[in-house]
Design an enzyme around this catalytic site. Structure first.
Site, PDB file in Angstrom:
ATOM      1  N   CYS A  24      55.504 -34.386  -3.086  1.00  0.00           N
ATOM      2  CA  CYS A  24      56.547 -34.667  -2.030  1.00  0.00           C
ATOM      3  C   CYS A  24      57.257 -35.800  -1.673  1.00  0.00           C
ATOM      4  CB  CYS A  24      56.486 -33.473  -1.075  1.00  0.00           C
ATOM      5  SG  CYS A  24      56.137 -31.823  -1.526  1.00  0.00           S
ATOM      6  N   HIS A  45      60.190 -35.783   5.370  1.00  0.00           N
ATOM      7  CA  HIS A  45      60.428 -34.793   4.131  1.00  0.00           C
ATOM      8  C   HIS A  45      60.514 -33.254   4.699  1.00  0.00           C
ATOM      9  CE1 HIS A  45      58.916 -32.078   1.109  1.00  0.00           C
ATOM     10  NE2 HIS A  45      57.802 -32.081   1.358  1.00  0.00           N
ATOM     11  N   ASN A  57      61.616 -26.255   1.007  1.00  0.00           N
ATOM     12  CA  ASN A  57      61.056 -27.674   0.720  1.00  0.00           C
ATOM     13  C   ASN A  57      61.287 -27.837  -0.805  1.00  0.00           C
ATOM     14  OD1 ASN A  57      59.151 -29.266  -0.194  1.00  0.00           O
ATOM     15  ND2 ASN A  57      57.299 -28.495   0.578  1.00  0.00           N
TER      16      ASN A  57
END
Ligand code: UT7
Length: 327
Positions: A113, A254, A284
């Site tokens: 990520c 994030h 996500n």
């Protein structure tokens, strides 16, 4: 010479899957998902859509908005943990062909990520080093393809999407990437892992365990790591430049879990209004989450040239990092 984000684009699949939809697959509820993560929905790619397709759509928008000819782009970096193929060829090579970037070198960047945060610093270094002029950086994921739809601990968390930026030399002080902090805590690698398919555990018909084909995560450990590194990255980047939070227009973290962002905000005594979040709509999307967020901010006039913006990322690796930039 500095390097700035010349333009941005994003693409998320049309198919919107709500929390209620997921209650048909696993023992969960809209209430649990929202209260533990802030997620209300995610977008999932169509059966015939692959990672490179999402990447191309985001990139085409960024290229058009950048007013740049395709043959001026000499490097393409694709940050992804869910490539078209495992190992090779790189998704970047597929995207380079689909976009017709005839003059571009291409490679994939694997930092979970944190991929987009790593990619911004990589792009900046490649341009500042003088070997490349314009870098197309794409963060893209089709995590739905590597999600275990029988595992309620993970399947409610992820979504698909892509975001892209064109990085170019900046001749003015008004905008540019100022600084980055990149890090890794590989001792935590097993906390977020897809076990099968690599040299350690090649896929063997008949003996590979089904769950090893998909994302596996120790949510608590990743959560604690995430709050800690988010806090450290923000503090370090501010301190290095003698900045206080008042000088920053936005923190774009994030988008993994709203509670991670709230916890970091609480520790740093930064109001939540400083953080841009859109996790409720996209869940996500790993390496795509920051550019998708930046694109939404751009499209809703939340970003003006010259604004100081802090990006923070963390994820598989365990990797982490941040960028301080003038939009
Ligand atoms: O991009 C980086 C990738 N990952 C992350 O950032 C994730 C970081 N971790 C997290 O965001 C959180 O740890 C989670 C959202 C994954 C989990 O939240 P939590 O508050 O840490 O819950 P938990 O894992 O401690 O589980 C609490 C309970 C458990 O039940 P028991 O054992 O107490 O009876 C779980 O089985 O919640 C249960 N649970 C669920 N219940 C309903 C776990 N997932 C679900 C679900 N629906 N989807």
């Amino acid at each position: 010479m500095g390097v700035y984000i010349r333009s941005i684009g994003a693409y998320v699949p049309e198919n919107r899957v709500t929390n209620d939809d997921l209650t048909k697959l696993v023992d969960t509820s809209d209430e649990w998902i929202q209260s533990h993560t802030g997620i209300k929905a995610r977008h999932i790619c169509a059966e015939d859509e692959v990672t490179s397709d999402l990447a191309v759509k985001a990139a085409e928008q960024a290229i058009e908005r950048g007013g740049i000819a395709k043959d001026e782009i000499d490097m393409l970096v694709v940050a992804t943990a869910s490539p078209d193929y495992t190992g090779f060829p790189s998704t970047a090579s597929i995207v380079q062909d689909k976009l017709g970037l005839e003059k571009a070198a291409a490679f994939d960047l694997v930092a979970g990520c944190t991929g987009f945060v790593y990619g911004l610093e990589t792009g900046r270094s490649l341009i500042e080093g003088g070997a490349f002029r314009n870098v197309l950086l794409i963060g893209v994921e089709t995590l739905s393809r590597i999600t275990n739809w029988k595992d309620r601990n993970t399947c409610v968390l992820f979504g698909d999407g892509a975001g892209a930026v064109v990085l170019s030399p900046s001749m003015s002080e008004e905008s540019g990437i100022i600084d980055s902090l990149l890090g890794s805590e590989g001792s935590g690698a097993q906390h977020l892992v897809r076990r099968a398919g690599g040299s350690k555990e090649p896929i063997k018909l008949g003996s590979t365990k089904e769950e090893d084909l998909y994302i596996q995560m120790n949510g608590r450990q990743v959560y604690n790591f995430a709050v800690r590194v988010n806090t450290e990255v923000i503090t370090t980047l501010l301190d290095r430049h003698q900045l206080t939070i008042d000088g920053i227009s936005w923190i774009v973290p994030h988008q993994a879990n709203i509670r991670i962002i709230q916890a970091a905000a609480g520790r740093l005594k930064i109001p939540m209004e400083k953080f841009f979040t859109n996790i409720h709509e996209y869940a996500n999307t790993s390496a795509a989450s920051i550019p998708i967020a930046l694109n939404e901010m751009y499209e809703t006039d939340k970003l003006q040239r010259g604004d100081l913006v802090l990006l923070t990322g963390f994820g598989a690796g365990l990797s982490y990092g941040g960028n301080l930039l003038k939009w």
